[in-house]
Design an enzyme around this catalytic site. Sequence first.
Site, mmCIF file in Angstrom:
data_model
loop_
_atom_site.group_PDB
_atom_site.id
_atom_site.type_symbol
_atom_site.label_atom_id
_atom_site.label_comp_id
_atom_site.label_asym_id
_atom_site.label_seq_id
_atom_site.Cartn_x
_atom_site.Cartn_y
_atom_site.Cartn_z
ATOM 1 N N CYS A 14 0.815 -1.230 0.000
ATOM 2 C CA CYS A 14 0.000 0.000 0.000
ATOM 3 C C CYS A 14 0.845 1.275 0.000
ATOM 4 O O CYS A 14 0.302 2.378 -0.134
ATOM 5 C CB CYS A 14 -0.957 0.004 1.179
ATOM 6 N N HIS A 72 -3.353 7.254 2.526
ATOM 7 C CA HIS A 72 -3.870 5.964 2.079
ATOM 8 C C HIS A 72 -5.175 5.684 2.836
ATOM 9 O O HIS A 72 -5.254 5.867 4.051
ATOM 10 C CB HIS A 72 -2.826 4.885 2.365
ATOM 11 N N ASN A 82 -10.464 -0.103 1.093
ATOM 12 C CA ASN A 82 -9.013 0.005 0.937
ATOM 13 C C ASN A 82 -8.639 -0.532 -0.451
ATOM 14 O O ASN A 82 -8.697 -1.730 -0.684
ATOM 15 C CB ASN A 82 -8.336 -0.800 2.045
#
Length: 330
Positions: A112, A252, A282
């Site tokens: 990520c 993020h 996500n």
Amino acid sequence: MGVGIIGIGTVVPPRVLTNYDLEKMVDTSDEWITIRTGIKERHIADSNVNPSDLGAEAALRALKMAKVEPEEVDLIIVTSASLEMIFPSMAAVIQNKIGAKNAGGFDLLSACTGFVSSLITGAQFIRSGDVRTVLVIGTEVLSRFVDWEDRNTCVLFGDGAGAVVLREVGDGYGLISWDLKLDGSGADLLAIPGGCAKNPCSEEVLKNKLHYIKMNGREVFKFSVRVLGETTEESLKKAGLTPADLDWLIPHQANIRIIEAGAERLGIPIDKVAINIHKYGNTSTASIPLALEELVLEGKIKDGDVLALVGFGAGLSWGSAVLRWKNIES
Ligand code: COA
């Protein structure tokens, strides 16, 4: 040399999976997911859609906004936590799909954190003077790596892609400073352990579901809150700035509580924080461009605004990039 974003494009697959849909699949509730994560729905790719399809579409949209032809792209950097294949690289597959016939490129893997790492890497190539135009793409079909019987993880992730075109944008604009960190001692906290060299595909791997995302949610949560603040401060410090100088924090999108706690530690009011996790969940490497594009299209980011893009995730890995925004000419 100021190197920045001259075009941005994103795409999510049309199919939406709501929390109510998940209630029918695992022992969970819309209320639990909303309170603990901030997620209301996520987009899921159909079985015939691959990460490179989403990545290519996002790339073409970014190129269109930048008014750059595919042939003008010198370098393609693709980052993903849901690889299409071990090889060839997704950069090669997308190069072919978009007709970027003069481009080189490679995949850059950092879970990520991948979008931030790739943006920083792309900017260095332009700063060196060796290339003019870099395409950075984060693309995910994470739904293929989710155990849809594991309520601890399946409520969190979604599919999508985002791309940016990087070029020289003028002195004082673009990437000002950055910070990238790793702590591999936490490698087991978040991983897809099976299907590669360490645990090659086997009946055992399938039986133990090692080809799916395994996560220690509580530990990853604590780590994420800590590093979100730390790396943002580190990058700002390198730029001679403080959190008070930030116009936009673009983190993020992993969990609304991580984002809120990180912003609070930095003393940044929540109305300066990009949040769209409720719509997408996500999406790993795609989440930062998905959040950034929304602000750009809504005209919320002004010329000269200071932005911090912050990534964190498996590795453990984390990092941030501070940019001074140059308006994209329409
Ligand atoms: N629905 C209902 N209950 C659930 C659930 C779900 N989807 N998932 C877990 N639970 C249960 C747990 O089993 C646990 O029950 P127990 O107390 O009977 O054991 C309870 O809820 C609390 O679990 P816990 O793990 O402490 O919850 P939490 O507040 O830490 O939230 C996460 C769980 C996963 C949402 C949270 O830890 C998190 O977001 N972690 C970071 C994940 C992340 O961002 N990963 C990617 C980083 S890039």
